[in-house]
Design an enzyme around this catalytic site. Structure first.
Site, PDB file in Angstrom:
ATOM      1  N   CYS A  11       0.992  -1.089  -0.064  1.00 38.38           N
ATOM      2  CA  CYS A  11       0.034  -0.102   0.067  1.00 38.38           C
ATOM      3  C   CYS A  11       0.877   1.391  -0.119  1.00 38.38           C
ATOM      4  CB  CYS A  11      -1.160   0.014   1.198  1.00 38.38           C
ATOM      5  SG  CYS A  11      -0.268   0.202   2.863  1.00 38.38           S
ATOM      6  N   CYS A  85      -2.539   1.500  -4.416  1.00 39.23           N
ATOM      7  CA  CYS A  85      -0.968   2.112  -4.635  1.00 39.23           C
ATOM      8  C   CYS A  85      -0.895   2.346  -6.029  1.00 39.23           C
ATOM      9  CB  CYS A  85       0.224   1.598  -3.886  1.00 39.23           C
ATOM     10  SG  CYS A  85       0.246  -0.096  -4.278  1.00 39.23           S
ATOM     11  N   CYS A  89       3.677  -0.235  -8.258  1.00 41.57           N
ATOM     12  CA  CYS A  89       4.289  -1.445  -7.933  1.00 41.57           C
ATOM     13  C   CYS A  89       4.675  -1.970  -9.574  1.00 41.57           C
ATOM     14  CB  CYS A  89       3.017  -2.383  -7.733  1.00 41.57           C
ATOM     15  SG  CYS A  89       3.818  -4.113  -7.106  1.00 41.57           S
TER      16      CYS A  89
END
Length: 133
Positions: A11, A85, A89
């Site tokens: 997150c 998020c 990533c």
């Protein structure tokens, strides 16, 4: 997938949702999975309300610290679960990615965080049943 599945929870601040998910999977998994968590922009400390509601279910995360998301963490994982998020990533072929839409516990009191914890717990139990029955 490796002999012991590697799961990474991500997150933004690694101070709430991903900390709860990692602790719950570690608790329920009892060594059947390897667990880590990280944040794209980690905070300085874990959310105190998160620490409090996890203690209510017998899980102490008071010594945990938010960690920075590293490309190596994603590369080493079989399953990557993101929680708000977005595109922070890195994507690697052959990994299983899931995005869990969960309320951010930042700024919320224990009552609201408790509900988030319980939703994460249900998702973690389902994930565990799938990965390590």
């Amino acid at each position: 997938m490796t002999a012991v599945p590697e799961v990474l929870f991500v997150c933004v601040h690694n101070q709430g949702r991903s900390q709860m998910a990692a602790a719950l999977l570690e608790h329920h998994g009892q060594g059947r999975v390897s667990v880590r968590s990280a944040g794209s922009a980690p905070a300085d400390s874990v959310n105190p309300a998160v620490v409090e509601v996890m203690a209510e279910v017998g899980i102490d995360i008071s010594r945990e610290l938010p960690k920075k998301l590293l490309t190596e963490d994603v590369a080493a994982s079989d399953v990557v679960i993101t929680m708000g998020c977005g595109d922070a990533c890195p994507i690697f072929p052959g990994k299983r990615y899931e995005d869990w839409a969960l309320t951010d516990p930042s700024g919320k009191g224990p009552e609201a965080v408790r509900a988030i914890r319980d939703e994460i717990d249900q998702r973690v139990r389902a994930l565990l049943a799938d990965l390590a029955p």
